[in-house]
Enzyme design. Structure first.
Site, PDB file in Angstrom:
ATOM      1  N   GLU A  20       0.845  -1.199   0.000  1.00  0.00           N
ATOM      2  CA  GLU A  20       0.000   0.000   0.000  1.00  0.00           C
ATOM      3  C   GLU A  20       0.872   1.237   0.000  1.00  0.00           C
ATOM      4  O   GLU A  20       0.589   2.235  -0.649  1.00  0.00           O
ATOM      5  CB  GLU A  20      -0.918  -0.014   1.225  1.00  0.00           C
ATOM      6  CG  GLU A  20      -1.957   1.107   1.258  1.00  0.00           C
ATOM      7  CD  GLU A  20      -1.521   2.392   1.941  1.00  0.00           C
ATOM      8  OE1 GLU A  20      -2.275   3.368   1.923  1.00  0.00           O
ATOM      9  OE2 GLU A  20      -0.392   2.445   2.491  1.00  0.00           O
ATOM     10  N   GLU A  21       1.959   1.160   0.778  1.00  0.00           N
ATOM     11  CA  GLU A  21       2.793   2.357   0.969  1.00  0.00           C
ATOM     12  C   GLU A  21       3.409   2.856  -0.335  1.00  0.00           C
ATOM     13  O   GLU A  21       3.650   4.042  -0.505  1.00  0.00           O
ATOM     14  CB  GLU A  21       3.893   2.084   2.002  1.00  0.00           C
ATOM     15  CG  GLU A  21       3.366   1.788   3.409  1.00  0.00           C
ATOM     16  CD  GLU A  21       2.697   3.002   4.061  1.00  0.00           C
ATOM     17  OE1 GLU A  21       2.609   4.055   3.420  1.00  0.00           O
ATOM     18  OE2 GLU A  21       2.258   2.869   5.215  1.00  0.00           O
ATOM     19  N   ASP A  37      -7.083   1.608   7.725  1.00  0.00           N
ATOM     20  CA  ASP A  37      -5.628   1.602   7.532  1.00  0.00           C
ATOM     21  C   ASP A  37      -5.003   1.706   8.920  1.00  0.00           C
ATOM     22  O   ASP A  37      -4.815   0.700   9.594  1.00  0.00           O
ATOM     23  CB  ASP A  37      -5.270   2.783   6.602  1.00  0.00           C
ATOM     24  CG  ASP A  37      -3.823   2.806   6.171  1.00  0.00           C
ATOM     25  OD1 ASP A  37      -2.957   2.452   6.999  1.00  0.00           O
ATOM     26  OD2 ASP A  37      -3.527   3.196   5.026  1.00  0.00           O
TER      27      ASP A  37
END
Ligand SMILES: *[C@@H]1O[C@H](CO)[C@@H](O)[C@H](O)[C@H]1NC(C)=O
Ligand SMILES: *[C@@H]1O[C@H](CO)[C@@H](O)[C@H](O)[C@H]1NC(C)=O
Ligand SMILES: *[C@@H]1O[C@H](CO)[C@@H](O)[C@H](O)[C@H]1NC(C)=O
Ligand SMILES: *[C@@H]1O[C@H](CO)[C@@H](O)[C@H](O)[C@H]1NC(C)=O
Ligand SMILES: *[C@@H]1O[C@H](CO)[C@@H](O)[C@H](O)[C@H]1NC(C)=O
Ligand SMILES: *[C@@H]1O[C@H](CO)[C@@H](O)[C@H](O)[C@H]1NC(C)=O
Length: 693
Positions: free
Chosen positions: A387-388, A416
């Protein structure tokens, strides 16, 4: 078999059939799900401790180990689970250097985060990647420094008014108002050759800092991605599976989403040292630092910065963990819960406070199953990877399963960072507002047992109603679900923003000391997230209310009208389409009442499909004119800030273009975009009313 056990068997069998005959209503299980007896703060704390023992960036062995842990917990809850892998382009730092030459001296910056005395993670600290920006351009930039405040488009307008020429300079900007990728992008657009982004003490610091207080230490650095797109940059719009088609480096550059100049993130200590060497005009009051800061000037120079960065792009394997609890009556309707696992460092807040809550949900659902509960619709628990770097794991999965998801997803529920120390907040597509508010009225406030989350949420604002955000930004994994396929969605957390964000200090010690000492907020996060999912999975008629959607659209339209009142653009078609949606939203409420009286199952399904598919109708096959991956015409990121949420993004893009060109053609295309949005809303109202013309 002894007589005794045979006897026990008979009793057991009798009580099981008794339970079977007396199946409680689903709401009984929902109440059980959020009860104290089902909650386990020590188990959540254990999950978080285990997940954050080592840094686990995407593509690393440590993150594969973390995936195996998540899979083992899902499996131990008797939920059929599997890994879905993709091979994606990630970048890692190879070398970095930063020097500053002035007439008096040369400063060479160390660019590392300090380990404090007694840090229990000192031994694994060397596994934290050197501070860098993912997808930063490799190269060297040497030039005078210009201070550009938060690096927004309007900050460069201010510099221009001050007579500062940013061309061929190295920009020093501070973190905090817009997405860091846009800071780099905006600097490049005005001719800068390199960018340094620092964490200003004013925004992230305090008198004391971690481990003595919650604030960012002087050497702390916020790392992160500077990629402006979503998903693997080499596979835009399709999944990165096996030997798939991939764009070349040149094609990726042409896509305009990767930075074309080098950048580095730096600490407030280093930012402060650079600020002290910048001359020129004194910056405006709102550009200044906090207490004890030097006077901020804008430059350029006279000191010369030399920034050098070399990164390496690697095709790495990432892993999503997917767990599926099949629905008993409507297995082909999916309620999806998602959270990512990969972290820039230890990830105690971001993202594993959410992962620990997701594992708690799996464990509570197992307890419910043992009591005889089965969901009406299918519940899918997703733990995303990478995701990052750019929401990659979730985006590749959505792209791979696009048609199936577009036909079957009821809603996507994202968490998140579950716990960032602060009040509850939620952003959602508006038909979910009512359900989220109802759920918040059922779950106890983790910080005050004599009230609900709703009460503290209400008290944190200054209005008579709670405030919900919208999902136009691309800050987390809901983006592909909402903006690419048009799924109803929500994103929730306790708190928004925390000082040690994306630094080496985001570890279990910080969480235990400052974020959630008793892990009650984690428990509450699991409760409200799970409760929303259970209602969507079990309610016979989906708890969607499109009157709030019509209301939100009306507000956005009025906002737009104020912005372009003197441009000769007609919003009549837009208002007319919103009125149609409002009528359809009222009509379906009546349809629901009528059906409930008759109890016709087939029609119930048809009615629910209308409620689900209305959101899809806001998407358009062609997408936004200049950003075609974004299919949703109501919600998308702001063009110059990926974190910012825009209503009617296509209209906004066209207005921005028209404002700069001021030609009749460019204003005409604003009118065209208004028509496109009006047509999408009209389609949505037809789907909701379920009638052909
Ligand atoms: C800014 O500086 C560059 C050289 O660094 C020069 O080419 C350009 O004309 C300057 N722009 C203005 C508006 O002065
Ligand atoms: C800038 O730094 C790089 C890397 O340390 C070095 O190779 C280069 O010579 C430096 N450039 C200048 C102009 O000092
Ligand atoms: C806890 O909630 C109650 C009921 O809303 C309120 O009266 C009280 O002031 C709250 N306590 C704290 C410490 O905020
Ligand atoms: C309070 O209300 C004002 C005016 O509506 C708004 O600008 C401000 O952001 C609100 N503050 C909070 C904390 O919600
Ligand atoms: C769980 O909560 C109880 C109080 O409700 C507290 O005593 C205990 O320390 C908490 N456990 C953890 C691991 O924080
Ligand atoms: C834009 O064009 C119109 C008509 O051609 C003109 O009246 C107006 O002053 C222009 N606005 C700007 C900001 O240049």
């Amino acid at each position: 078999m002894t007589k005794l056990t045979f006897f026990t068997f008979i009793v057991l069998a009798t009580s099981i059939s008794f339970i079977f005959l007396e199946t409680p209503p689903k709401s009984f299980y929902h109440t059980l799900f959020i009860s104290d007896s089902f909650s386990d703060n020590s188990s959540i704390a254990n999950h978080l401790y285990t997940l954050t023992k080592r840094p686990h960036v995407a593509g690393s062995q440590a993150n594969a180990d973390a995936a195996a842990y998540v899979l083992s917990i899902f499996t131990s809850c008797n939920i059929p689970s599997h890994l879905t892998s993709y091979d994606v382009a990630l970048t890692y730092p190879v070398s970095r250097s930063l020097t500053l030459k002035s007439s008096e001296k040369t400063i060479k910056f160390g660019l590392f985060q300090e380990i404090y005395d007694g840090d229990p993670y000192a031994e694994v600290a060397n596994e934290v990647l050197p501070t860098f920006h993912a997808y930063a351009r490799s190269g060297t930039a040497t030039g005078p420094v210009v201070y550009a405040n938060y690096g927004r488009v309007e900050d460069y307008a201010t510099l221009r008014e001050m007579g500062v020429n940013v061309s061929n300079t190295v920009v020093l900007a501070r973190y905090g108002k817009i997405y860091r990728g846009d800071i780099v992008h905006n600097a490049h657009a005005v001719g800068a050759i390199g960018v340094l982004i620092f964490t200003d003490k004013k925004d992230y610091g305090g008198e004391k800092w971690f481990p003595d207080d919650k604030w960012m230490p002087p050497s702390g650095v916020q790392v992160g991605s500077v990629y402006d797109g979503i998903g693997d940059p080499t596979t835009p719009g399709w999944p990165s599976t096996g030997e798939c088609e991939r764009l070349s480096d040149e094609e990726v550059d042409e896509g305009g989403n990767v930075p074309l100049i080098p950048s580095l993130p730096i600490s407030w200590a280093d930012g402060d040292a650079i600020i002290r060497t910048i001359g020129g005009k004194v910056a405006n009051v709102d550009w200044q630092g906090g207490k004890d800061s030097p006077i901020y000037r804008v430059g350029p120079g006279p000191a010369i910065a030399n920034l050098s960065y070399e990164g390496q792009q690697v095709i790495s394997t990432i892993q999503n963990v997917i767990a599926v609890i099949e629905g008993e009556e409507e297995p082909d309707r999916f309620v999806i819960l998602g959270n990512h696992r990969d972290a820039w460092t230890f990830g105690a807040v971001d993202p594993n406070s959410g992962t620990a809550s997701l594992l708690e949900i799996a464990q509570r659902l197992e307890k419910l199953q043992k009591r005889g509960w089965r969901p009406r619709r299918t519940i899918i628990l997703c733990n995303w990877d990478a995701e990052e770097y750019g929401l990659i794991g979730s985006t590749e999965w959505v792209e791979e399963n696009r048609e199936m998801l577009a036909a079957r997803v009821v809603a996507y529920l994202n968490v998140d960072c579950a716990v960032q120390a602060g009040d509850f907040r939620a952003s959602a597509t508006p038909q979910l507002d009512e359900l989220i508010i109802l759920a918040s009225q059922q779950v106890q406030d983790p910080d005050n047992s004599s009230q609900t989350i709703y009460q503290s949420w209400l008290a944190s604002g200054n209005d008579t109603t709670v405030k919900l955000g919208r999902l136009g930004g691309s800050g987390s994994d809901y983006a592909a679900f909402v903006q690419h396929i048009g799924a109803p969605a929500v994103d929730m957390s306790f708190g928004q923003g925390y000082p040690i964000y994306h630094s080496m200090y985001d570890d279990f010690v910080w969480m235990k000391k400052f974020g959630d000492p008793m892990f009650h907020r984690h428990v509450a996060a699991a409760s409200i997230w799970g409760l929303v999912a259970l209602r969507l999975a079990d309610d016979e008629v989906l708890p969607f209310n499109y009157l709030s959607y019509a209301y939100e659209l009306q507000k956005s339209a009025e906002h737009l009208e104020a912005e372009i009142s003197d441009k000769g653009i007609s919003l009549v078609p837009l208002y007319a389409s919103i009125e149609k949606l409002r009528k359809a939203a009222t009509r379906i409420k009546n349809d629901i009442k009528a059906l409930k009286a008759k109890r016709s199952r087939a029609s119930m399904r048809e009615l629910n499909d209308r409620l689900i598919m209305t959101e899809r109708a806001f998407t358009d096959r062609d997408g936004l004119s200049s950003r075609t991956w974004y299919k949703h015409l109501i919600y998308a990121p702001a063009k110059h800030d990926d974190y910012g949420s825009k209503s009617f993004p296509g209209i906004s893009d066209a207005i921005e273009n028209a404002k700069s060109l001021n030609s009749s053609d460019s204003w005409h295309s604003v009118q065209h975009e208004v028509w496109r949005v009006a047509r999408a809303i009209t389609q949505a109202s037809l789907v909701l009313s379920g009638r052909l013309t």
